[in-house]
Design an enzyme around this catalytic site. Structure first.
Site, PDB file in Angstrom:
ATOM      1  N   ARG A  15       0.835  -1.207   0.000  1.00 52.40           N
ATOM      2  CA  ARG A  15       0.000   0.000   0.000  1.00 52.40           C
ATOM      3  C   ARG A  15       0.874   1.263   0.000  1.00 52.40           C
ATOM      4  O   ARG A  15       0.579   2.238  -0.693  1.00 52.40           O
ATOM      5  CB  ARG A  15      -0.916  -0.018   1.227  1.00 52.40           C
ATOM      6  CG  ARG A  15      -1.877   1.156   1.303  1.00 52.40           C
ATOM      7  CD  ARG A  15      -2.933   0.918   2.377  1.00 52.40           C
ATOM      8  NE  ARG A  15      -3.836   2.042   2.494  1.00 52.40           N
ATOM      9  CZ  ARG A  15      -3.914   2.839   3.563  1.00 52.40           C
ATOM     10  NH1 ARG A  15      -3.161   2.610   4.623  1.00 52.40           N
ATOM     11  NH2 ARG A  15      -4.754   3.849   3.579  1.00 52.40           N
ATOM     12  N   HIS A  68       0.736   4.208  -2.812  1.00 49.33           N
ATOM     13  CA  HIS A  68       0.462   5.599  -2.446  1.00 49.33           C
ATOM     14  C   HIS A  68       1.620   6.518  -2.832  1.00 49.33           C
ATOM     15  O   HIS A  68       1.403   7.693  -3.128  1.00 49.33           O
ATOM     16  CB  HIS A  68       0.169   5.698  -0.951  1.00 49.33           C
ATOM     17  CG  HIS A  68      -1.220   5.248  -0.586  1.00 49.33           C
ATOM     18  ND1 HIS A  68      -1.961   5.843   0.408  1.00 49.33           N
ATOM     19  CD2 HIS A  68      -2.007   4.280  -1.100  1.00 49.33           C
ATOM     20  CE1 HIS A  68      -3.144   5.240   0.485  1.00 49.33           C
ATOM     21  NE2 HIS A  68      -3.185   4.286  -0.417  1.00 49.33           N
ATOM     22  N   ASN A  84      -3.151   8.785   4.293  1.00 52.60           N
ATOM     23  CA  ASN A  84      -1.912   8.077   4.628  1.00 52.60           C
ATOM     24  C   ASN A  84      -1.663   7.927   6.126  1.00 52.60           C
ATOM     25  O   ASN A  84      -0.655   7.332   6.528  1.00 52.60           O
ATOM     26  CB  ASN A  84      -0.712   8.799   3.999  1.00 52.60           C
ATOM     27  CG  ASN A  84      -0.633   8.592   2.506  1.00 52.60           C
ATOM     28  OD1 ASN A  84      -1.248   7.676   1.967  1.00 52.60           O
ATOM     29  ND2 ASN A  84       0.111   9.448   1.824  1.00 52.60           N
ATOM     30  N   HIS A 138      -6.152  -5.515  -2.947  1.00 57.89           N
ATOM     31  CA  HIS A 138      -7.038  -5.464  -1.785  1.00 57.89           C
ATOM     32  C   HIS A 138      -7.268  -6.839  -1.165  1.00 57.89           C
ATOM     33  O   HIS A 138      -7.971  -6.955  -0.165  1.00 57.89           O
ATOM     34  CB  HIS A 138      -8.386  -4.832  -2.173  1.00 57.89           C
ATOM     35  CG  HIS A 138      -8.302  -3.366  -2.433  1.00 57.89           C
ATOM     36  ND1 HIS A 138      -9.292  -2.663  -3.091  1.00 57.89           N
ATOM     37  CD2 HIS A 138      -7.339  -2.460  -2.137  1.00 57.89           C
ATOM     38  CE1 HIS A 138      -8.940  -1.391  -3.187  1.00 57.89           C
ATOM     39  NE2 HIS A 138      -7.757  -1.247  -2.616  1.00 57.89           N
TER      40      HIS A 138
END
Length: 317
Positions: free
Chosen positions: A60, A64, A92, A189
Site C-alpha cells: 500500500r 500511495h 496516509n 485489496h
C-alpha cells in the site's frame, strides 16, 4: 492551495513523469550494488516473520507513493517545519511499517553507500511483500531517484474507496494506466485490513432511500454494522479485506461477485461490461490475475521523477 489547483499540479507532474520510465533498467545495480535485492528481501522477510501485516503495509505504501509524484519515495519523507508531508495527509495516516524501509536502507547503505534510492528500496520491498504472501514475482525496473517534495495536500489525489468506475478510470489514466491495470491492481485489496471509515458510507445513511448500499449482500452488511456501528468512535475498528488477508490470492474478486467486498470502488467494477469481464476472469483464474498484476505493477512502478539518492529516507539531503 485549493483542490483543483492541487489536481492540476499533480496531473501535470504525473504526465511529465511518464516519459522518464525509459531511464530505468533491470541491470542498473549490476556492478554498483549487485546484492541490493537480496539485502532488501531479507529485511522484509525478517519483519514479516514478526508481523504478518507488513506485506500489506509495504504494498500500500508503494502504491500511495507512486500515485502522487511518481515512485520517488516522497511518501517516506517526514513533515518538517511548516511543511506537512504526504505521510501525514488524511489517506496516509494509517500507513505503517516505515521502519522496514528505513531498516532496509540502513542495511543497503552499509554495503553500497550512496548508491540505491529509497524509492527503489520501496519498490523492491513491495514486490517482495507480494512474493512472501504467495503472489507473483516480477523483475523490478531499477534506477529511480528520490524526490525532494512531499505535500500532504496532494494526497487528496489518491483514488478514494468511494469512487465509481468513471472516477477510478480518470484517476488511473492520469498515471498512464489502463482499465485493465485498474482492475488488476485492485486485486491488491486481497491483502490487509480496512478501518470502518473506508466503508461507513455503504452501511449507514447510504442515500435518501437506502440506509445500506443495496449492492451489499444483506447478511454481510449486517455483520459490518455490528463491527462498525454508526456511533463507533474506536480509532482502530475495522475488518480484514478478505478472509485470507495475508495470502495474495484471487479471493478478492470472488468476494466482489458475492457482493461481499468492503469498498464502493471495488463493487463498482461490476458496473461496466469490460471491468465486469475482467473481475470474472480473475475470480476464476488465480494465474491470470497474478500475470496481469505483475505486468501492471511494472507499469505503475516505472513512473519516476526524483532528483537524488537520499542518505536517510525520512529527509532530503
Amino acid at each position: 492551495m485549493g483542490l483543483m489547483q492541487v489536481a492540476l499540479l499533480c496531473s501535470l507532474t504525473i504526465l511529465s513523469l511518464s516519459s522518464l520510465s525509459n531511464s530505468l533498467s533491470s541491470n542498473y545495480y549490476h556492478k554498483s550494488c549487485p546484492k541490493v535485492e537480496s539485502i532488501v528481501a531479507k529485511v522484509v522477510r525478517d519483519a514479516t516473520s514478526r508481523d504478518k501485516t507488513v506485506p500489506a503495509a509495504l504494498l500500500r505504501m508503494h502504491f500511495h507513493d507512486c500515485f502522487i509524484r511518481g515512485c520517488d519515495g516522497s511518501v517516506l519523507l517526514e513533515s518538517r517545519g511548516g511543511n506537512k508531508a504526504e505521510r501525514d495527509g488524511p489517506p496516509n495516516r494509517s500507513l505503517h511499517a516505515f521502519y522496514v524501509i528505513e531498516g532496509a536502507k540502513k542495511a543497503v547503505e552499509a554495503v553500497c553507500p550512496g548508491i540505491v534510492s529509497c524509492a527503489d528500496i520501496l519498490a523492491f520491498a513491495a514486490r517482495d511483500s507480494v512474493v512472501l504472501s504467495g503472489g507473483p514475482r516480477w523483475d523490478v525496473p531499477k534506477g529511480r531517484k528520490d524526490g525532494r517534495t512531499s505535500r500532504a495536500t496532494e494526497t487528496a489525489l489518491l483514488p478514494s474507496p468511494t469512487f465509481n468506475v468513471s472516477q477510478l478510470q480518470k484517476s488511473f489514466s492520469l498515471r498512464g494506466l489502463s482499465v485493465d491495470d485498474l482492475v488488476a491492481l485492485t486485486g491488491a485489496h486481497t491483502l490487509g485490513f480496512s478501518h470502518c471509515s473506508s466503508f461507513q458510507n455503504r452501511i449507514h445513511n447510504f442515500n435518501s432511500t437506502h440506509d445500506v448500499d443495496p449492492t451489499l449482500r444483506p447478511s454481510f452488511a449486517a455483520s459490518l454494522k455490528s463491527i462498525c456501528p454508526v456511533k463507533n468512535k474506536a480509532k482502530n475498528a475495522g475488518i480484514s479485506m478478505d478472509p485470507s488477508s495475508t495470502t495474495f490470492d484471487n479471493t478478492h474478486y470472488k468476494l466482489i461477485l458475492q457482493r461481499k467486498t468492503l469498498f464502493s470502488s471495488d463493487q463498482a467494477l461490476l458496473t461496466t461490461p469490460h471491468t465486469k469481464t475482467l473481475v470474472y476472469k480473475f475470480a476464476t483464474s488465480k494465474k491470470a490475475f497474478h500475470t496481469a498484476f505483475a505486468k501492471s505493477m511494472i507499469k505503475l512502478s516505472s513512473i519516476n521523477g526524483g532528483q537524488e539518492v537520499r542518505k536517510d529516507c525520512r529527509f532530503v539531503n
